[in-house]
Design a protein around this motif. Structure first.
Motif, PDB file in Angstrom:
ATOM      1  N   TYR A  87      44.477  35.748  32.990  1.00 33.27           N
ATOM      2  CA  TYR A  87      43.291  35.056  33.485  1.00 33.27           C
ATOM      3  C   TYR A  87      43.731  33.862  34.318  1.00 33.27           C
ATOM      4  O   TYR A  87      44.692  33.171  33.955  1.00 33.27           O
ATOM      5  N   LEU A 107      42.034  27.535  33.795  1.00 30.42           N
ATOM      6  CA  LEU A 107      40.821  26.727  33.837  1.00 30.42           C
ATOM      7  C   LEU A 107      41.196  25.269  34.021  1.00 30.42           C
ATOM      8  O   LEU A 107      42.235  24.826  33.530  1.00 30.42           O
ATOM      9  N   ARG A 163      36.192  34.563  33.968  1.00 27.33           N
ATOM     10  CA  ARG A 163      37.570  34.175  34.299  1.00 27.33           C
ATOM     11  C   ARG A 163      38.274  35.280  35.085  1.00 27.33           C
ATOM     12  O   ARG A 163      38.958  35.020  36.068  1.00 27.33           O
ATOM     13  N   ARG A 186      37.539  35.570  38.760  1.00 30.49           N
ATOM     14  CA  ARG A 186      38.115  34.518  39.601  1.00 30.49           C
ATOM     15  C   ARG A 186      39.372  34.983  40.343  1.00 30.49           C
ATOM     16  O   ARG A 186      39.833  34.298  41.243  1.00 30.49           O
TER      17      ARG A 186
END
Length: 187
Positions: free
Chosen positions: A6, A9, A21, A24
């Motif tokens: 992922y 963040l 996620r 993205r």
């Protein structure tokens, strides 16, 4: 563990579910996918309980545990009962746990998900209870949740359901704060 990592963040982002996620990895398209999902909650015309029944059925139809689990608490807060979720899990779309309109909507959504054709009987039954707008939005929703289902199964996303509807509230708030940013031109 997901098949690909992922994206990281930032510290101020708080809770971000795994599907968001993963999207993205494709920031431009992923953000539009997120907006389409949020629009179904913030601007869709189906009653919340009916929307959640269609989503939960999509989780079963598309063999997507992530989708199902993610929506248990959301569906509960929208008014879907445990007995209705049990009927969906058992693929009993004509259960007496659903109202007549809900049964027609579930058969409509399920037919749209499973076949390229739809019988006149299923179509007209749903049309007897739902507006043209709601039927179009239902087909969009089925297609959207096929996309989410395959993202979750192909990339083997870990299930991360919230304990309440807070993720949904965050998505709807973000959608409502940006509605003018992505206006579709009308001819």
């Amino acid at each position: 563990m997901a098949r690909i990592g992922y994206p990281e963040l930032s510290e101020d982002e708080g809770t971000v579910v795994n599907i968001v996620r993963m999207l993205r990895h494709s920031p431009d398209i992923g953000s539009l996918v997120n907006r389409l999902g949020a629009a179904q909650f913030a601007a869709g015309s189906l009653p919340a309980v009916d929307r959640e029944l269609v989503i939960m059925n999509s989780g079963v139809t598309f063999s997507a545990p992530y989708e199902w689990e993610q929506h248990i608490s959301i569906s509960r807060s929208a008014g879907v009962t445990d007995a209705q979720r049990d009927a969906l899990a058992a693929r009993d779309l004509t259960s007496s746990e659903f109202t007549e309109p809900q049964r027609s909507l579930l058969l409509f959504a399920d037919s749209a998900a499973r076949s390229t054709e739809m019988s006149d009987e299923i179509f007209e039954a749903a049309r007897g209870h739902y507006t043209d707008q709601q039927l179009v939005e239902t087909v969009i929703m089925v297609g959207f949740y096929f996309l989410i289902a395959r993202m979750s199964t192909v990339f083997q996303l870990e299930i991360d359901p919230p304990d309440d509807s807070s993720v949904l509230d965050t998505i709807v708030d973000a959608y409502e704060n940006e509605t003018s940013r992505y206006q579709i031109p009308r001819s």
